[in-house]
Design an enzyme around this catalytic site. Structure first.
Site, PDB file in Angstrom:
ATOM      1  N   THR A  12      26.597  15.274  11.009  1.00 55.54           N
ATOM      2  CA  THR A  12      27.079  16.565  11.527  1.00 55.54           C
ATOM      3  C   THR A  12      26.335  17.050  12.767  1.00 55.54           C
ATOM      4  O   THR A  12      26.797  17.975  13.427  1.00 55.54           O
ATOM      5  CB  THR A  12      26.967  17.662  10.436  1.00 55.54           C
ATOM      6  OG1 THR A  12      25.608  17.713  10.006  1.00 55.54           O
ATOM      7  CG2 THR A  12      27.875  17.363   9.261  1.00 55.54           C
ATOM      8  N   VAL A  15      24.063  14.119  17.753  1.00 55.19           N
ATOM      9  CA  VAL A  15      24.152  12.670  17.923  1.00 55.19           C
ATOM     10  C   VAL A  15      25.136  12.091  16.915  1.00 55.19           C
ATOM     11  O   VAL A  15      25.895  11.172  17.230  1.00 55.19           O
ATOM     12  CB  VAL A  15      22.754  12.020  17.830  1.00 55.19           C
ATOM     13  CG1 VAL A  15      22.856  10.505  17.888  1.00 55.19           C
ATOM     14  CG2 VAL A  15      21.861  12.540  18.957  1.00 55.19           C
ATOM     15  N   SER A  37      23.033  16.411   5.150  1.00 60.63           N
ATOM     16  CA  SER A  37      22.090  17.066   4.244  1.00 60.63           C
ATOM     17  C   SER A  37      22.829  17.717   3.072  1.00 60.63           C
ATOM     18  O   SER A  37      24.046  17.835   3.072  1.00 60.63           O
ATOM     19  CB  SER A  37      21.317  18.134   5.010  1.00 60.63           C
ATOM     20  OG  SER A  37      22.224  19.150   5.394  1.00 60.63           O
ATOM     21  N   ARG A 113       9.926   3.744  15.676  1.00 58.43           N
ATOM     22  CA  ARG A 113      10.008   3.017  16.953  1.00 58.43           C
ATOM     23  C   ARG A 113       8.762   2.221  17.293  1.00 58.43           C
ATOM     24  O   ARG A 113       8.859   1.133  17.858  1.00 58.43           O
ATOM     25  CB  ARG A 113      10.261   4.008  18.094  1.00 58.43           C
ATOM     26  CG  ARG A 113      11.665   4.525  18.161  1.00 58.43           C
ATOM     27  CD  ARG A 113      11.787   5.516  19.331  1.00 58.43           C
ATOM     28  NE  ARG A 113      13.042   6.279  19.225  1.00 58.43           N
ATOM     29  CZ  ARG A 113      13.202   7.499  19.699  1.00 58.43           C
ATOM     30  NH1 ARG A 113      12.202   8.112  20.315  1.00 58.43           N
ATOM     31  NH2 ARG A 113      14.359   8.115  19.567  1.00 58.43           N
ATOM     32  N   CYS A 152      15.798   9.460  24.425  1.00 60.33           N
ATOM     33  CA  CYS A 152      16.809   9.603  25.471  1.00 60.33           C
ATOM     34  C   CYS A 152      16.218   9.619  26.869  1.00 60.33           C
ATOM     35  O   CYS A 152      16.871   9.227  27.835  1.00 60.33           O
ATOM     36  CB  CYS A 152      17.634  10.869  25.236  1.00 60.33           C
ATOM     37  SG  CYS A 152      16.655  12.353  24.966  1.00 60.33           S
ATOM     38  N   GLY A 183      19.686  17.230  24.498  1.00 56.94           N
ATOM     39  CA  GLY A 183      18.637  16.380  23.950  1.00 56.94           C
ATOM     40  C   GLY A 183      17.877  17.016  22.806  1.00 56.94           C
ATOM     41  O   GLY A 183      17.236  16.329  22.015  1.00 56.94           O
ATOM     42  N   LYS A 208       5.951  10.006  23.928  1.00 55.88           N
ATOM     43  CA  LYS A 208       6.983   9.020  23.569  1.00 55.88           C
ATOM     44  C   LYS A 208       7.398   8.194  24.778  1.00 55.88           C
ATOM     45  O   LYS A 208       7.498   6.970  24.695  1.00 55.88           O
ATOM     46  CB  LYS A 208       8.225   9.738  23.019  1.00 55.88           C
ATOM     47  CG  LYS A 208       8.092  10.284  21.612  1.00 55.88           C
ATOM     48  CD  LYS A 208       9.455  10.868  21.195  1.00 55.88           C
ATOM     49  CE  LYS A 208       9.308  11.906  20.106  1.00 55.88           C
ATOM     50  NZ  LYS A 208      10.559  12.655  19.888  1.00 55.88           N
ATOM     51  N   HIS A 245      20.013  13.413  31.790  1.00 52.26           N
ATOM     52  CA  HIS A 245      18.600  13.543  32.147  1.00 52.26           C
ATOM     53  C   HIS A 245      18.381  12.956  33.546  1.00 52.26           C
ATOM     54  O   HIS A 245      18.727  11.804  33.806  1.00 52.26           O
ATOM     55  CB  HIS A 245      17.730  12.769  31.153  1.00 52.26           C
ATOM     56  CG  HIS A 245      17.646  13.385  29.786  1.00 52.26           C
ATOM     57  ND1 HIS A 245      18.204  14.594  29.460  1.00 52.26           N
ATOM     58  CD2 HIS A 245      17.040  12.944  28.646  1.00 52.26           C
ATOM     59  CE1 HIS A 245      17.938  14.875  28.185  1.00 52.26           C
ATOM     60  NE2 HIS A 245      17.254  13.894  27.666  1.00 52.26           N
ATOM     61  N   ASN A 329      22.285  11.534  28.244  1.00 51.59           N
ATOM     62  CA  ASN A 329      21.279  11.482  27.183  1.00 51.59           C
ATOM     63  C   ASN A 329      21.834  11.358  25.772  1.00 51.59           C
ATOM     64  O   ASN A 329      21.137  10.843  24.896  1.00 51.59           O
ATOM     65  CB  ASN A 329      20.357  12.699  27.263  1.00 51.59           C
ATOM     66  CG  ASN A 329      21.106  14.002  27.212  1.00 51.59           C
ATOM     67  OD1 ASN A 329      21.954  14.263  28.084  1.00 51.59           O
ATOM     68  ND2 ASN A 329      20.845  14.811  26.213  1.00 51.59           N
TER      69      ASN A 329
END
Lengths: 368, 368, 368, 368
Positions: A12, A15, A37, A113, A152, A183, A208, A245, A329
């Protein structure tokens, strides 16, 4: 050809919505499961989701029932391919459960990541890192695994950098970003914070960017990635842009490069051409020669939102060269990135034997 | 005390309006002459000007007749102090005429900034360069001269840099700006170009920033300025902000500096304190410790729009330190900068004998 | 099928660009001629135009040479179908020249909209007015004619009104608009005027809306249009939106209408369905039941930018009903409107014998 | 003169911050107590509050300890004058407790506005309603009471309407608003919802405007207010403006009014002049004759944010006249409105005997 069934975790959010938009009518994948959720589970997707995209929410998706985000509570058969659009804290808890259940978890989250045996991949840049999945314990035990795409803000950048790294070697790099509000998800950035304003801070974003660039441009070495040996310094800012971006880059190479050589590196960069991947743009990096481009409003949708645009290549009085790079992004930088990862995994056959333990030996073999 | 009579060249533009706003009720100066292009001359200021500030146009100013921008056509006595808010092309033609007529031309234009004997000054940074005027031929022949302030994007930056240069020495510098639309004047930036967008290009802006910083932080040497020996690389961008330029800076010092030393350099920087200059802020550089400051909407009016705000001081993985600096581009960065130059010139006695030739000898003496 | 050759007058402006975007790859029409002002004539279109759309400028169009906007100076054969995107003053001078040269001038300008024998048409609303062209002297003498579409603020409104007028009759109407900046062309609205602001005034806009609604909803009577007998009061405002005009409407009917009847009138309104017109949306009016819709960012692209979205239908404490209507101002409200007029004219055979005098008798016959 | 001690309920929100800004250095009132929700209580105000105004948070306020929002838990003496900036649900629970504790609760909330014995007051419009407080049971039992000001969208409107109602009588009224995001508090409107967009819906806003206008322009009749007998129809919209609500009005009078009479009504409207109230603007309604005013960015700060600006007076083709009114929604429309109510109450002596029961008889007497 029958389409592979896929599910979306965190369906929802912003992304999650992009996943739906990009997967609807996808030739290889078919959405059969949507989870969110507890607040949303049990409702139809149309009820649960505040749809924020400017294309219509497909009626078939709107009618689907949102499932709880737990593998065991899936009504019917859990699809073995899961696109995950979760906040990092939740991803850290949930994604391993789906990997352990034998699923390919194609994640957009930052949670895993930087974990050694989790590939952090932009296919045009480092699809070669994908075999790392064979080293994952989930893979050996259930056939499942986790693959991630970067933040992103890092994706457009590494697309522009990869052909330069290949030809000239990158020694050091400045990047100063102007990032879109999408973002931050929804509700995300309050309008009072950004209308007529700039916020020169995005939590954890500079860290990041700096570390992810190192892993993305690094090389596979045994069962982990040797980071690129380059200094990267990032300044991250939020601006009043909806999507796209924009990033100002100064760069120093190990080997001198002329303007023509740089332009050639970009224009010849087409590592996925001819692979027939539905989401891959023919040229992932497009150079625009106009003095005032790229611009988010005008350039973010190049390559259906999957191409990065570079421009303003000029000499830097401090390092070697300066340029600007822009990418969408939430398409190239999030849902589209994950989807392209899935397409590459499909081509590699990594989506064929999900749910089946590979065993340790096989994993080692692949990596060897 | 009687107020000195002043005039404004280019009075109807955005910077001209700021001059009026800042000079209205100024304790030292009184506007007695307003000039603009032929299109406006002969009208009342109220008719000629599309007033764009959120304070009321003073009724006495609205009723003044706009004069032609030629010294000889002045009705009544031409004031000897002229604030000039002209485009560079027009400034190049007109400002010398007023200097030759014995006026102190306090200019905001870029036309003469880099000319050897024209001071380019931010009083807190390099008021010591002001005696350069004595080398100007206008000065010797008529008592008139030209003094300039820098580009709006350079002012906030050099305020933040000056105390650092003094204590640690600057070796190199990377700056990426996010500049407000008011910097382009009116009508300036079309809304279609900037709503929901970033334009990563401002004509000549990067060149101006780079060279002006060098002159501002340079030192007077004979009758010219020896530029600062530092590499400066600028990326300039336009964003959807009305007022206030935000700039991301990475910097390398000649001498190591700790966080505390940098903060002390900024907080102790008060070179004009106690001078009693009406427009000078007590502290021209204010540090904000919040993680997400400075922001244009919240911080541009500090010090009545005359203070620069710095924040986000943190280590740089490539150079030494990173920070963000913000200042109001049409107050601190334009009209207020020129006004403060005038106040300093008044304190130095340089506004007392306008219209009277100084002769070459005197000029040399002052510089010696 | 061979495509008809068409030209664009005023090809470099915002509406001209939309014409190119919409006509590129159109199944019926092919752009063979582009004209613009003297400043642009002689350059390639790519050089002459600052392309502002987020789809790429087609390379074939970019390479075309911009022609002078005079029929006689056309190199090669002048196409007989001319889409005109000119400012009213210029349109008043140029459009008759092209009509006199035997061209069908499909105009977006306001210059001739209220002239008695010039059809002002939105095809779904009053295609029946198109035969008015036969009364034009140009038509009789050369086969050429002028057809116009309404102001961008009137189009979405009359689409929403037409099915209500048919079923319930409109007695009076209040409309308050929030209009996008693209409606003012490029450079158009200065960003300093609209960032964080509302401008409650658009020159002549309220007058145009009020009178154009009357003509659009009027009926053909002999060789002119009898205006709708209804009071219309418009308030027009400019807001910080790129594309999409949002309008708040209160309306009083001659005959009582229930909520269900109104919704049915809208949902059943499909006057062009089955006509096979490439640009016509299946349903030109879409109702959205969400409490906070329509919104320009989310709804302007419905029906490829050709559908109006209505929402928030509720009772009015002063008239009968209130609702909100939104449409894309440069697609549905300008270039797309003209293109749809051309498609209808093609279907009616009015584009077949251009350049051939019809003579008075034929014209009368058609109108009779 | 000693300043009266006051407290602020809901001190950390947007309106709470405005209260602090306006009360700091107020000649009559001194902030001695700040309360907020449990999340904030116990912290210093500087820690608890994300300060969002462009003037500095006063250091003395930043150092104050935030108290729980319960009268009994006040450390030290509870001030008897409480400015309340609470959401309606919380106000409904908390405000009566403070009134019962003998406090004058000067509320900005909607919770009690339409309750019969609660004055809903804009001092220039209906200060005469204030004696209604004497009918409140809290007043009789403890001396405390609740006074409210209207919704931010109603205040500017009723200021413009009051002098017209007095002279011409209002029969009916359309109003279509374009409201700033600050009206929704913080975080309030997500940036993704409003950047480049309009949201034609604000929950309950149209209902509030319609009923509050009726009460504000009504007259005191016994111990309640007889509503104005006029039809009011409101359309409420959110636009991308930080501060300042712009409203388009069409109005029908009971008695014909000329343009000159309307302008005279506005310019002569100065009901509080000479009262010496610190927050009252000399002229609460300012007419601007420019064709494109009022505009939020340029006009919201007139009268220190306390004056409404009207403009664009023109005939209406449906009712009698049309105009635009603008006012600052968090100063005139919220904190400043409450503060002015307090100043009037002080002048009336209603803040002198707080905490002391009045008894029923006295209350009746005052109302008689």
């Amino acid at each position: 050809m029958e389409r592979r069934r896929v599910g979306i975790l965190g369906a929802t959010g912003m992304v999650g919505q992009r996943f739906i938009q990009l997967l609807h009518n996808h030739p290889w994948f078919e959405i059969t499961w949507l989870a969110a959720s507890d607040r949303s589970a049990g409702k139809t997707y149309g009820e649960a989701c505040k749809w924020k995209l400017d294309t219509a929410l497909p009626a078939t998706i709107a009618a689907m029932k949102v499932q709880p985000n737990v593998p065991e509570l899936c009504e019917g058969e859990l699809p073995k391919i899961i696109f995950a659009a979760l906040d990092a804290d939740i991803a850290r808890e949930l994604e391993p459960k789906f990997a352990a259940a034998g699923c390919a978890v194609i994640s957009n989250s930052s949670a895993f990541r930087m974990v050694a045996d989790v590939p952090l991949v932009v296919p045009e840049v480092n699809a070669s890192h994908l075999p790392l999945i064979e080293a994952q314990s989930w893979r050996r035990e259930s056939g499942g695994f986790i693959v991630t795409n970067p933040n992103c803000s890092a994706i457009g950048l590494v697309l522009a950098l990869k052909p330069l790294e290949e030809r000239f070697g990158i020694e050091s790099l400045f990047v100063s970003t102007m990032q879109a509000v999408s973002g931050a998800g929804y509700p995300g950035v309050p309008s009072l914070d950004i209308l007529g304003n700039v916020v020169p801070f995005i939590k954890n974003e500079e860290e990041k960017m700096q570390e992810e660039v190192g892993k993305l441009l690094g090389h596979l070495s045994g069962d982990s990635v040797a980071m690129l040996d380059a200094k990267v310094s990032a300044h991250c800012n939020r601006v009043a842009v909806e999507d796209g971006h924009t990033e100002c880059v100064s760069i120093k190479f190990r080997k001198k490069a002329t303007r023509e050589e740089i332009l050639a590196a970009w224009s010849e960069f087409a590592p996925l051409r001819g692979e027939g991947l539905p989401t891959a743009p023919e040229f992932p990096v497009e150079f625009d020669a106009a003095v005032d481009r790229p611009q988010p409003k005008l350039d973010r949708m190049r390559g259906n939102g999957m191409a990065a645009t570079v421009g303003r290549l000029r000499e830097c009085s401090l390092l070697d060269w300066k340029f600007v790079v822009l990418s969408h992004n939430t398409i190239r930088g999030a849902a589209g990135a994950a989807l392209l990862n899935a397409e590459v995994l499909a081509r590699m056959g990594k989506l064929d034997k999900l749910g089946v333990p590979t065993g340790a030996a096989q994993g080692q073999a692949v990596l060897a």
